[in-house]
Design a protein around this motif. Structure first.
Motif, mmCIF file in Angstrom:
data_model
loop_
_atom_site.group_PDB
_atom_site.id
_atom_site.type_symbol
_atom_site.label_atom_id
_atom_site.label_comp_id
_atom_site.label_asym_id
_atom_site.label_seq_id
_atom_site.Cartn_x
_atom_site.Cartn_y
_atom_site.Cartn_z
ATOM 1 N N MET A 72 -24.034 43.677 -0.182
ATOM 2 C CA MET A 72 -24.430 45.268 0.333
ATOM 3 C C MET A 72 -24.434 45.438 1.745
ATOM 4 O O MET A 72 -25.020 46.269 2.096
ATOM 5 N N ARG A 333 -34.977 47.715 -15.312
ATOM 6 C CA ARG A 333 -34.898 46.914 -13.688
ATOM 7 C C ARG A 333 -33.739 46.831 -13.140
ATOM 8 O O ARG A 333 -33.610 47.218 -11.992
ATOM 9 N N PRO A 337 -31.414 50.036 -8.519
ATOM 10 C CA PRO A 337 -30.774 50.245 -7.396
ATOM 11 C C PRO A 337 -30.442 51.565 -7.342
ATOM 12 O O PRO A 337 -29.691 52.097 -8.079
ATOM 13 N N LYS A 350 -31.094 52.658 3.528
ATOM 14 C CA LYS A 350 -31.434 51.619 2.609
ATOM 15 C C LYS A 350 -31.887 50.347 3.437
ATOM 16 O O LYS A 350 -31.588 50.090 4.091
ATOM 17 N N PHE A 383 -38.189 49.702 -4.731
ATOM 18 C CA PHE A 383 -38.581 49.124 -5.856
ATOM 19 C C PHE A 383 -37.960 47.625 -5.482
ATOM 20 O O PHE A 383 -37.693 47.490 -4.491
ATOM 21 N N GLU A 431 -32.617 39.322 1.688
ATOM 22 C CA GLU A 431 -31.605 38.834 0.741
ATOM 23 C C GLU A 431 -30.392 39.327 0.578
ATOM 24 O O GLU A 431 -29.542 38.480 0.059
HETATM 25 C C1 MLT Z 1 -31.762 44.650 -6.598
HETATM 26 O O1 MLT Z 1 -32.900 44.069 -6.224
HETATM 27 O O2 MLT Z 1 -31.758 45.085 -7.548
HETATM 28 C C2 MLT Z 1 -30.759 44.153 -5.667
HETATM 29 O O3 MLT Z 1 -31.170 43.603 -4.356
HETATM 30 C C3 MLT Z 1 -30.012 45.502 -5.387
HETATM 31 C C4 MLT Z 1 -30.236 46.344 -4.407
HETATM 32 O O4 MLT Z 1 -31.131 46.206 -3.495
HETATM 33 O O5 MLT Z 1 -29.849 47.706 -4.367
#
Ligand code: MLT
Ligand code: ZN
Length: 475
Positions: A72, A333, A337, A350, A383, A431
Protein backbone atom coordinates in the motif's frame (compact mmCIF):
# COMPACT_ATOMS: atom_id res chain seq x y z
CA UNK A 1 25.40 -7.75 -24.92
CA UNK A 2 23.18 -5.40 -22.89
CA UNK A 3 22.71 -5.86 -19.17
CA UNK A 4 19.20 -7.25 -19.73
CA UNK A 5 20.36 -9.64 -22.46
CA UNK A 6 23.01 -10.91 -20.05
CA UNK A 7 20.35 -11.66 -17.44
CA UNK A 8 18.19 -13.34 -20.06
CA UNK A 9 20.98 -15.63 -21.13
CA UNK A 10 21.53 -16.63 -17.48
CA UNK A 11 17.87 -16.99 -16.41
CA UNK A 12 16.12 -17.89 -19.67
CA UNK A 13 13.09 -16.22 -21.26
CA UNK A 14 10.75 -16.92 -18.30
CA UNK A 15 13.17 -15.19 -15.98
CA UNK A 16 13.21 -11.74 -17.60
CA UNK A 17 10.17 -9.69 -18.61
CA UNK A 18 10.19 -6.42 -20.51
CA UNK A 19 7.66 -4.18 -22.31
CA UNK A 20 3.98 -5.01 -21.87
CA UNK A 21 4.84 -8.17 -19.90
CA UNK A 22 6.67 -6.09 -17.32
CA UNK A 23 4.04 -3.35 -17.01
CA UNK A 24 1.83 -4.95 -14.29
CA UNK A 25 4.86 -5.15 -11.99
CA UNK A 26 5.63 -1.44 -12.31
CA UNK A 27 2.45 -0.01 -10.80
CA UNK A 28 1.56 -0.53 -7.16
CA UNK A 29 -1.79 -1.96 -6.17
CA UNK A 30 -3.47 1.31 -5.31
CA UNK A 31 -2.30 2.89 -8.56
CA UNK A 32 -0.52 5.64 -6.63
CA UNK A 33 2.98 4.81 -7.78
CA UNK A 34 4.27 3.80 -11.19
CA UNK A 35 7.97 3.40 -11.77
CA UNK A 36 10.27 2.45 -14.61
CA UNK A 37 12.62 -0.50 -14.82
CA UNK A 38 15.09 -2.01 -17.22
CA UNK A 39 13.30 -5.33 -16.73
CA UNK A 40 11.35 -7.45 -14.30
CA UNK A 41 13.64 -10.29 -13.27
CA UNK A 42 12.18 -13.50 -11.87
CA UNK A 43 14.78 -15.86 -10.41
CA UNK A 44 13.69 -19.45 -9.82
CA UNK A 45 16.22 -20.29 -7.09
CA UNK A 46 18.51 -18.72 -4.52
CA UNK A 47 21.40 -19.42 -6.90
CA UNK A 48 19.74 -17.36 -9.62
CA UNK A 49 18.94 -14.63 -7.08
CA UNK A 50 22.64 -14.44 -6.20
CA UNK A 51 23.51 -14.23 -9.86
CA UNK A 52 21.12 -11.32 -10.41
CA UNK A 53 22.25 -9.46 -7.29
CA UNK A 54 25.92 -9.85 -8.26
CA UNK A 55 25.21 -8.62 -11.81
CA UNK A 56 23.35 -5.59 -10.43
CA UNK A 57 26.10 -4.85 -7.90
CA UNK A 58 28.78 -4.84 -10.56
CA UNK A 59 26.71 -2.75 -12.99
CA UNK A 60 25.41 -0.35 -10.30
CA UNK A 61 21.79 -1.26 -11.10
CA UNK A 62 19.20 -0.78 -8.35
CA UNK A 63 17.24 -3.79 -7.10
CA UNK A 64 13.57 -3.40 -6.16
CA UNK A 65 12.39 -6.65 -4.55
CA UNK A 66 8.73 -7.45 -5.10
CA UNK A 67 6.33 -10.09 -3.76
CA UNK A 68 2.64 -10.10 -4.72
CA UNK A 69 2.68 -6.35 -5.41
CA UNK A 70 -0.21 -5.80 -2.98
CA UNK A 71 1.76 -3.20 -0.97
CA UNK A 72 0.00 0.00 0.00
CA UNK A 73 3.02 2.32 0.29
CA UNK A 74 4.84 2.02 -3.03
CA UNK A 75 7.75 0.09 -1.49
CA UNK A 76 7.80 -2.66 -4.11
CA UNK A 77 7.83 -0.59 -7.32
CA UNK A 78 10.76 1.52 -8.54
CA UNK A 79 10.79 4.99 -7.02
CA UNK A 80 8.95 7.54 -9.12
CA UNK A 81 11.19 10.10 -10.78
CA UNK A 82 14.33 8.94 -8.99
CA UNK A 83 15.17 5.82 -10.89
CA UNK A 84 17.01 7.04 -14.01
CA UNK A 85 20.74 6.99 -14.49
CA UNK A 86 22.76 10.15 -13.85
CA UNK A 87 22.28 11.28 -17.49
CA UNK A 88 18.53 10.77 -17.21
CA UNK A 89 18.81 8.38 -20.15
CA UNK A 90 17.42 5.10 -18.98
CA UNK A 91 15.81 3.50 -15.96
CA UNK A 92 18.37 2.29 -13.50
CA UNK A 93 16.38 -0.34 -11.61
CA UNK A 94 15.24 -3.86 -12.05
CA UNK A 95 12.19 -5.23 -10.26
CA UNK A 96 13.23 -8.50 -8.62
CA UNK A 97 10.00 -10.46 -8.54
CA UNK A 98 10.05 -13.45 -6.21
CA UNK A 99 6.93 -14.92 -7.85
CA UNK A 100 8.69 -18.05 -9.17
CA UNK A 101 10.21 -18.86 -5.79
CA UNK A 102 6.95 -19.93 -4.21
CA UNK A 103 7.61 -23.42 -2.88
CA UNK A 104 6.51 -24.74 0.49
CA UNK A 105 9.88 -26.28 1.35
CA UNK A 106 8.82 -28.29 4.40
CA UNK A 107 6.06 -28.45 6.98
CA UNK A 108 7.35 -29.59 10.37
CA UNK A 109 4.41 -29.97 12.76
CA UNK A 110 6.59 -31.48 15.50
CA UNK A 111 8.73 -28.36 15.50
CA UNK A 112 5.70 -26.16 14.93
CA UNK A 113 7.35 -24.57 11.92
CA UNK A 114 6.94 -24.28 8.18
CA UNK A 115 9.78 -23.38 5.82
CA UNK A 116 8.78 -21.55 2.64
CA UNK A 117 10.25 -19.60 -0.23
CA UNK A 118 9.62 -15.86 -0.23
CA UNK A 119 7.15 -15.93 -3.12
CA UNK A 120 4.70 -18.34 -1.41
CA UNK A 121 1.38 -16.63 -0.79
CA UNK A 122 0.03 -16.20 2.73
CA UNK A 123 -2.94 -18.38 1.74
CA UNK A 124 -0.68 -21.18 0.46
CA UNK A 125 1.18 -21.15 3.79
CA UNK A 126 -2.11 -21.17 5.72
CA UNK A 127 -3.34 -24.13 3.70
CA UNK A 128 -0.11 -26.11 4.04
CA UNK A 129 -0.14 -25.53 7.81
CA UNK A 130 -3.80 -26.56 8.05
CA UNK A 131 -2.99 -29.74 6.12
CA UNK A 132 -0.61 -30.66 8.95
CA UNK A 133 -3.15 -29.81 11.66
CA UNK A 134 -1.47 -26.50 12.53
CA UNK A 135 -2.29 -22.81 12.14
CA UNK A 136 -0.26 -20.14 10.38
CA UNK A 137 -1.85 -17.18 12.10
CA UNK A 138 -1.18 -13.97 10.09
CA UNK A 139 -4.18 -13.19 7.89
CA UNK A 140 -5.67 -10.32 5.90
CA UNK A 141 -7.85 -9.73 2.86
CA UNK A 142 -5.07 -10.00 0.23
CA UNK A 143 -4.04 -13.45 1.54
CA UNK A 144 -4.37 -15.03 -1.92
CA UNK A 145 -1.89 -12.65 -3.56
CA UNK A 146 0.31 -11.21 -0.79
CA UNK A 147 3.51 -13.20 -0.31
CA UNK A 148 5.62 -14.14 2.67
CA UNK A 149 8.53 -12.04 1.37
CA UNK A 150 6.39 -8.91 1.04
CA UNK A 151 4.76 -9.53 4.40
CA UNK A 152 8.19 -9.82 6.04
CA UNK A 153 9.40 -6.72 4.20
CA UNK A 154 6.57 -4.60 5.62
CA UNK A 155 6.22 -6.41 8.95
CA UNK A 156 2.61 -6.91 7.87
CA UNK A 157 -0.14 -7.15 10.47
CA UNK A 158 -3.73 -7.96 9.55
CA UNK A 159 -6.69 -9.16 11.53
CA UNK A 160 -5.08 -11.54 14.03
CA UNK A 161 -2.31 -9.35 15.45
CA UNK A 162 -4.20 -8.92 18.72
CA UNK A 163 -3.52 -12.55 19.55
CA UNK A 164 -0.59 -13.67 17.42
CA UNK A 165 1.41 -10.50 16.75
CA UNK A 166 2.73 -9.10 13.48
CA UNK A 167 4.99 -10.95 11.03
CA UNK A 168 7.89 -10.12 13.34
CA UNK A 169 6.36 -12.41 15.95
CA UNK A 170 5.88 -15.23 13.46
CA UNK A 171 9.33 -15.42 11.87
CA UNK A 172 11.91 -17.75 13.41
CA UNK A 173 14.56 -17.78 10.72
CA UNK A 174 15.50 -16.28 7.35
CA UNK A 175 17.70 -16.86 4.36
CA UNK A 176 18.79 -13.58 2.80
CA UNK A 177 20.82 -12.68 -0.27
CA UNK A 178 22.86 -9.69 0.80
CA UNK A 179 23.65 -6.68 -1.38
CA UNK A 180 27.09 -8.06 -2.32
CA UNK A 181 25.66 -11.44 -3.34
CA UNK A 182 26.61 -13.35 -0.19
CA UNK A 183 23.94 -15.69 1.16
CA UNK A 184 23.17 -15.51 4.88
CA UNK A 185 21.69 -18.82 5.98
CA UNK A 186 19.78 -17.95 9.12
CA UNK A 187 17.10 -20.61 8.60
CA UNK A 188 16.93 -21.59 12.25
CA UNK A 189 13.87 -23.01 13.95
CA UNK A 190 14.68 -21.88 17.48
CA UNK A 191 12.07 -20.39 19.79
CA UNK A 192 14.82 -19.03 22.01
CA UNK A 193 18.24 -17.74 21.05
CA UNK A 194 20.12 -15.06 22.96
CA UNK A 195 23.38 -15.41 21.07
CA UNK A 196 23.91 -11.77 20.18
CA UNK A 197 22.11 -9.41 17.82
CA UNK A 198 18.87 -10.73 16.35
CA UNK A 199 19.83 -10.07 12.73
CA UNK A 200 16.72 -11.61 11.18
CA UNK A 201 14.64 -8.86 12.77
CA UNK A 202 16.69 -6.26 10.87
CA UNK A 203 15.29 -7.61 7.62
CA UNK A 204 11.70 -7.67 8.92
CA UNK A 205 10.17 -4.28 8.12
CA UNK A 206 13.22 -3.21 6.07
CA UNK A 207 11.21 -3.19 2.81
CA UNK A 208 14.03 -4.84 0.88
CA UNK A 209 16.47 -2.01 1.60
CA UNK A 210 19.00 -4.31 3.28
CA UNK A 211 18.87 -7.52 1.26
CA UNK A 212 16.56 -9.97 -0.51
CA UNK A 213 14.71 -12.46 1.69
CA UNK A 214 14.59 -15.75 -0.22
CA UNK A 215 13.31 -18.22 2.41
CA UNK A 216 11.77 -18.11 5.87
CA UNK A 217 11.11 -20.45 8.77
CA UNK A 218 7.71 -19.42 10.12
CA UNK A 219 6.10 -20.25 13.40
CA UNK A 220 3.00 -22.43 13.57
CA UNK A 221 0.36 -22.47 16.31
CA UNK A 222 -2.25 -24.93 17.51
CA UNK A 223 -5.13 -25.27 15.06
CA UNK A 224 -8.31 -23.65 16.37
CA UNK A 225 -11.18 -25.79 15.07
CA UNK A 226 -13.68 -23.94 17.25
CA UNK A 227 -14.21 -20.38 16.12
CA UNK A 228 -17.10 -18.00 16.30
CA UNK A 229 -17.54 -14.37 15.40
CA UNK A 230 -20.09 -11.72 16.26
CA UNK A 231 -20.78 -8.34 14.77
CA UNK A 232 -21.86 -6.12 17.64
CA UNK A 233 -23.36 -2.66 17.36
CA UNK A 234 -21.59 -0.44 19.89
CA UNK A 235 -23.02 2.50 21.73
CA UNK A 236 -20.05 4.69 20.75
CA UNK A 237 -16.30 4.74 20.35
CA UNK A 238 -15.95 5.19 24.13
CA UNK A 239 -17.36 1.70 24.59
CA UNK A 240 -14.64 0.00 22.55
CA UNK A 241 -11.83 -0.27 25.07
CA UNK A 242 -14.02 -1.36 28.00
CA UNK A 243 -15.48 -3.91 25.60
CA UNK A 244 -12.04 -5.20 24.63
CA UNK A 245 -11.10 -5.47 28.28
CA UNK A 246 -14.29 -7.38 29.01
CA UNK A 247 -13.67 -9.71 26.06
CA UNK A 248 -10.13 -10.43 27.24
CA UNK A 249 -11.34 -10.97 30.81
CA UNK A 250 -14.19 -13.33 29.90
CA UNK A 251 -12.66 -15.13 26.94
CA UNK A 252 -9.07 -15.49 28.06
CA UNK A 253 -6.50 -15.72 25.29
CA UNK A 254 -9.12 -16.73 22.73
CA UNK A 255 -9.92 -13.24 21.42
CA UNK A 256 -8.36 -13.45 17.97
CA UNK A 257 -9.71 -10.34 16.29
CA UNK A 258 -11.39 -7.12 17.34
CA UNK A 259 -12.13 -5.04 14.25
CA UNK A 260 -13.95 -1.75 13.82
CA UNK A 261 -16.68 -1.74 11.15
CA UNK A 262 -18.37 1.59 10.38
CA UNK A 263 -22.01 1.53 9.27
CA UNK A 264 -21.24 3.46 6.06
CA UNK A 265 -18.75 0.75 5.09
CA UNK A 266 -21.05 -2.10 6.09
CA UNK A 267 -23.93 -0.66 4.08
CA UNK A 268 -21.81 0.07 1.02
CA UNK A 269 -20.03 -3.32 1.04
CA UNK A 270 -23.33 -5.20 1.33
CA UNK A 271 -24.88 -3.24 -1.55
CA UNK A 272 -21.85 -3.25 -3.83
CA UNK A 273 -21.04 -6.94 -3.43
CA UNK A 274 -24.64 -8.19 -2.96
CA UNK A 275 -24.02 -9.45 0.56
CA UNK A 276 -26.84 -9.79 3.07
CA UNK A 277 -26.82 -7.16 5.82
CA UNK A 278 -25.99 -9.20 8.93
CA UNK A 279 -28.09 -7.21 11.37
CA UNK A 280 -31.05 -4.88 11.07
CA UNK A 281 -30.19 -2.58 13.96
CA UNK A 282 -28.25 0.52 12.97
CA UNK A 283 -25.37 2.09 14.83
CA UNK A 284 -22.57 4.35 13.66
CA UNK A 285 -20.01 1.66 14.52
CA UNK A 286 -19.84 -2.09 15.01
CA UNK A 287 -17.10 -4.28 16.29
CA UNK A 288 -16.37 -7.64 14.69
CA UNK A 289 -15.09 -9.93 17.43
CA UNK A 290 -13.71 -13.38 16.76
CA UNK A 291 -12.95 -16.05 19.31
CA UNK A 292 -11.05 -19.15 18.26
CA UNK A 293 -9.88 -22.07 20.32
CA UNK A 294 -9.17 -25.77 20.62
CA UNK A 295 -12.38 -25.91 22.71
CA UNK A 296 -15.93 -24.67 21.97
CA UNK A 297 -16.24 -20.93 22.38
CA UNK A 298 -19.93 -20.16 21.90
CA UNK A 299 -20.83 -20.13 25.61
CA UNK A 300 -18.11 -17.63 26.37
CA UNK A 301 -18.97 -15.47 23.36
CA UNK A 302 -22.62 -15.46 24.46
CA UNK A 303 -21.78 -14.61 28.06
CA UNK A 304 -19.47 -11.81 26.95
CA UNK A 305 -22.13 -10.31 24.68
CA UNK A 306 -24.79 -10.55 27.42
CA UNK A 307 -22.57 -8.74 29.87
CA UNK A 308 -21.59 -6.16 27.25
CA UNK A 309 -25.24 -5.54 26.53
CA UNK A 310 -26.09 -5.24 30.28
CA UNK A 311 -23.32 -2.67 30.57
CA UNK A 312 -24.81 -0.68 27.71
CA UNK A 313 -21.72 -0.95 25.49
CA UNK A 314 -23.39 -3.19 22.94
CA UNK A 315 -26.87 -2.40 21.63
CA UNK A 316 -27.37 -5.39 19.31
CA UNK A 317 -25.33 -8.23 17.89
CA UNK A 318 -25.38 -10.78 15.07
CA UNK A 319 -23.69 -13.98 16.17
CA UNK A 320 -22.49 -16.33 13.42
CA UNK A 321 -24.11 -19.68 14.05
CA UNK A 322 -22.66 -21.57 11.09
CA UNK A 323 -19.26 -21.56 9.39
CA UNK A 324 -20.93 -20.08 6.34
CA UNK A 325 -22.38 -17.25 8.40
CA UNK A 326 -18.95 -16.63 9.91
CA UNK A 327 -17.40 -16.49 6.43
CA UNK A 328 -20.04 -13.98 5.34
CA UNK A 329 -19.19 -11.66 8.22
CA UNK A 330 -15.51 -11.78 7.32
CA UNK A 331 -16.26 -11.35 3.61
CA UNK A 332 -17.79 -7.99 4.54
CA UNK A 333 -14.70 -7.13 6.56
CA UNK A 334 -12.43 -7.98 3.61
CA UNK A 335 -14.35 -5.55 1.40
CA UNK A 336 -13.92 -2.54 3.70
CA UNK A 337 -10.68 -1.08 2.22
CA UNK A 338 -11.53 2.18 0.46
CA UNK A 339 -10.23 1.01 -2.89
CA UNK A 340 -12.88 -1.72 -2.84
CA UNK A 341 -15.69 0.65 -1.96
CA UNK A 342 -15.21 4.27 -2.95
CA UNK A 343 -14.61 5.45 -6.52
CA UNK A 344 -12.55 8.52 -5.63
CA UNK A 345 -10.27 6.74 -3.15
CA UNK A 346 -7.07 7.55 -5.03
CA UNK A 347 -7.54 11.27 -4.33
CA UNK A 348 -8.06 10.79 -0.62
CA UNK A 349 -5.85 10.91 2.43
CA UNK A 350 -5.33 7.33 3.56
CA UNK A 351 -3.94 6.48 6.94
CA UNK A 352 -2.29 3.41 8.39
CA UNK A 353 -1.76 5.09 11.74
CA UNK A 354 -1.71 3.48 15.17
CA UNK A 355 -1.85 5.13 18.55
CA UNK A 356 -1.61 3.65 22.05
CA UNK A 357 -4.94 1.86 22.39
CA UNK A 358 -6.22 3.92 25.32
CA UNK A 359 -5.96 7.03 23.09
CA UNK A 360 -7.82 5.69 20.09
CA UNK A 361 -11.18 7.42 20.77
CA UNK A 362 -9.75 10.94 21.24
CA UNK A 363 -7.40 10.43 18.27
CA UNK A 364 -10.27 9.39 16.00
CA UNK A 365 -12.21 12.49 17.10
CA UNK A 366 -9.19 14.70 16.44
CA UNK A 367 -8.72 13.37 12.89
CA UNK A 368 -12.39 14.02 12.22
CA UNK A 369 -12.12 17.51 13.68
CA UNK A 370 -9.15 18.38 11.45
CA UNK A 371 -10.93 16.97 8.40
CA UNK A 372 -14.11 18.93 9.19
CA UNK A 373 -12.10 22.12 9.57
CA UNK A 374 -10.05 21.85 6.36
CA UNK A 375 -12.31 19.83 4.08
CA UNK A 376 -15.87 20.21 5.41
CA UNK A 377 -17.41 18.48 2.36
CA UNK A 378 -15.13 15.47 2.54
CA UNK A 379 -16.08 12.15 3.97
CA UNK A 380 -14.16 10.56 6.86
CA UNK A 381 -14.14 6.83 7.07
CA UNK A 382 -12.24 4.50 9.39
CA UNK A 383 -12.18 0.71 9.78
CA UNK A 384 -9.97 -2.07 10.95
CA UNK A 385 -7.72 -3.17 13.72
CA UNK A 386 -9.03 -1.14 16.63
CA UNK A 387 -7.88 -3.78 19.10
CA UNK A 388 -4.33 -2.80 18.09
CA UNK A 389 -5.05 0.95 17.99
CA UNK A 390 -4.60 0.70 14.18
CA UNK A 391 -7.67 1.95 12.37
CA UNK A 392 -7.28 2.74 8.66
CA UNK A 393 -8.83 6.19 8.35
CA UNK A 394 -9.55 7.89 5.07
CA UNK A 395 -10.63 11.41 4.22
CA UNK A 396 -12.14 11.37 0.74
CA UNK A 397 -13.92 13.68 -1.68
CA UNK A 398 -17.40 12.36 -2.39
CA UNK A 399 -18.12 13.69 -5.89
CA UNK A 400 -16.14 14.68 -8.99
CA UNK A 401 -16.72 18.39 -8.42
CA UNK A 402 -15.22 18.09 -4.93
CA UNK A 403 -11.96 16.65 -6.18
CA UNK A 404 -10.24 19.94 -7.11
CA UNK A 405 -11.07 21.77 -3.84
CA UNK A 406 -10.08 18.66 -1.90
CA UNK A 407 -6.73 18.38 -3.67
CA UNK A 408 -6.08 22.04 -2.87
CA UNK A 409 -6.08 21.27 0.88
CA UNK A 410 -4.84 17.67 0.82
CA UNK A 411 -1.21 18.41 1.73
CA UNK A 412 -2.21 20.60 4.65
CA UNK A 413 -4.71 17.98 5.77
CA UNK A 414 -2.01 15.31 5.75
CA UNK A 415 0.41 17.53 7.60
CA UNK A 416 -2.09 18.37 10.33
CA UNK A 417 -3.12 14.74 10.77
CA UNK A 418 0.52 13.62 10.86
CA UNK A 419 1.25 16.19 13.57
CA UNK A 420 -1.74 14.97 15.57
CA UNK A 421 -0.57 11.37 15.16
CA UNK A 422 2.85 12.24 16.56
CA UNK A 423 1.29 14.28 19.37
CA UNK A 424 -0.75 11.22 20.36
CA UNK A 425 2.44 9.14 20.49
CA UNK A 426 1.45 7.26 17.35
CA UNK A 427 3.00 5.96 14.15
CA UNK A 428 2.17 6.77 10.53
CA UNK A 429 2.96 3.21 9.53
CA UNK A 430 1.43 0.47 11.65
CA UNK A 431 1.47 -2.37 9.11
CA UNK A 432 1.92 -1.14 5.53
CA UNK A 433 5.53 0.07 5.65
CA UNK A 434 6.98 3.45 4.72
CA UNK A 435 7.84 2.83 1.06
CA UNK A 436 7.58 5.98 -1.01
CA UNK A 437 4.28 7.10 0.47
CA UNK A 438 5.51 8.06 3.92
CA UNK A 439 9.21 8.60 3.35
CA UNK A 440 9.01 12.39 3.40
CA UNK A 441 6.49 12.42 6.26
CA UNK A 442 7.97 9.97 8.72
CA UNK A 443 11.09 11.84 9.92
CA UNK A 444 9.43 13.67 12.79
CA UNK A 445 8.17 10.42 14.24
CA UNK A 446 11.54 9.34 15.63
CA UNK A 447 14.49 11.14 17.17
CA UNK A 448 17.36 11.97 14.78
CA UNK A 449 19.62 9.52 16.56
CA UNK A 450 17.25 6.69 15.64
CA UNK A 451 17.29 7.55 11.94
CA UNK A 452 21.09 7.88 12.14
CA UNK A 453 21.30 4.37 13.56
CA UNK A 454 19.08 3.03 10.79
CA UNK A 455 21.20 4.81 8.18
CA UNK A 456 24.34 3.29 9.73
CA UNK A 457 22.80 -0.18 9.42
CA UNK A 458 21.86 0.57 5.81
CA UNK A 459 25.40 1.78 5.02
CA UNK A 460 26.92 -1.31 6.64
CA UNK A 461 24.73 -3.81 4.77
CA UNK A 462 24.38 -1.98 1.47
CA UNK A 463 27.37 0.37 1.11
CA UNK A 464 26.72 0.81 -2.62
CA UNK A 465 23.11 1.82 -1.98
CA UNK A 466 21.62 -0.50 -4.61
CA UNK A 467 18.94 -2.17 -2.45
CA UNK A 468 15.58 -0.51 -3.04
CA UNK A 469 16.84 3.08 -2.90
CA UNK A 470 14.62 6.10 -2.19
CA UNK A 471 12.43 4.04 0.14
CA UNK A 472 11.94 3.72 3.89
CA UNK A 473 14.71 6.01 5.11
CA UNK A 474 13.87 9.71 5.05
CA UNK A 475 15.90 11.68 2.49
C1 MLT B 1 -6.99 -3.93 5.77
O1 MLT B 1 -6.91 -3.88 6.99
O2 MLT B 1 -8.04 -4.28 5.19
C2 MLT B 1 -5.80 -3.62 4.95
O3 MLT B 1 -4.75 -3.18 5.72
C3 MLT B 1 -6.10 -2.80 3.73
C4 MLT B 1 -6.30 -1.33 3.86
O4 MLT B 1 -5.84 -0.69 4.79
O5 MLT B 1 -6.88 -0.69 3.00
ZN1 ZN C 1 -5.11 -3.42 7.82
Amino acid sequence: MTFVDGLRSDLGEAGVLTGADAAPYLTGQRGLFTGEALAVVRPASVKETVLVVRACASAGVFIVPQGGNTGMSGGAVPATGADRDSHGLQPQSIVLSMSRMNRIVSVDPDRWTITVEAGATIEAVQQAAAGAGRLFAPDWGARGTATVGGAIATNAGGNNVLRYGTLRDNVLGLEVVLADGQVWDGLRALRKDSSGYDLKQLFVGAEGTLGVVTQAVLRLRPATPHAQSALAAVSGLDSLMPLLELAEARCGGDVTAFELVPDVGLERACKKFSLARPLEARAEFYVLVRLSSTEPVSDRLGAFLDEASDSGWVTDAAVAVTDEHEERLWAIRDELPAMRLWDLHEHGVKLDTAVPIDRFGPYHDEVRRIAAELAPDAFTYGFGHVGDGNVHMYVLPTSDDQVAPFLAVRDELRERIDEATFAFGGTLSAEHGIGQLLRDRIRQQKPAVEWDLMQAVKNALDPQGIMNPHKTLPP
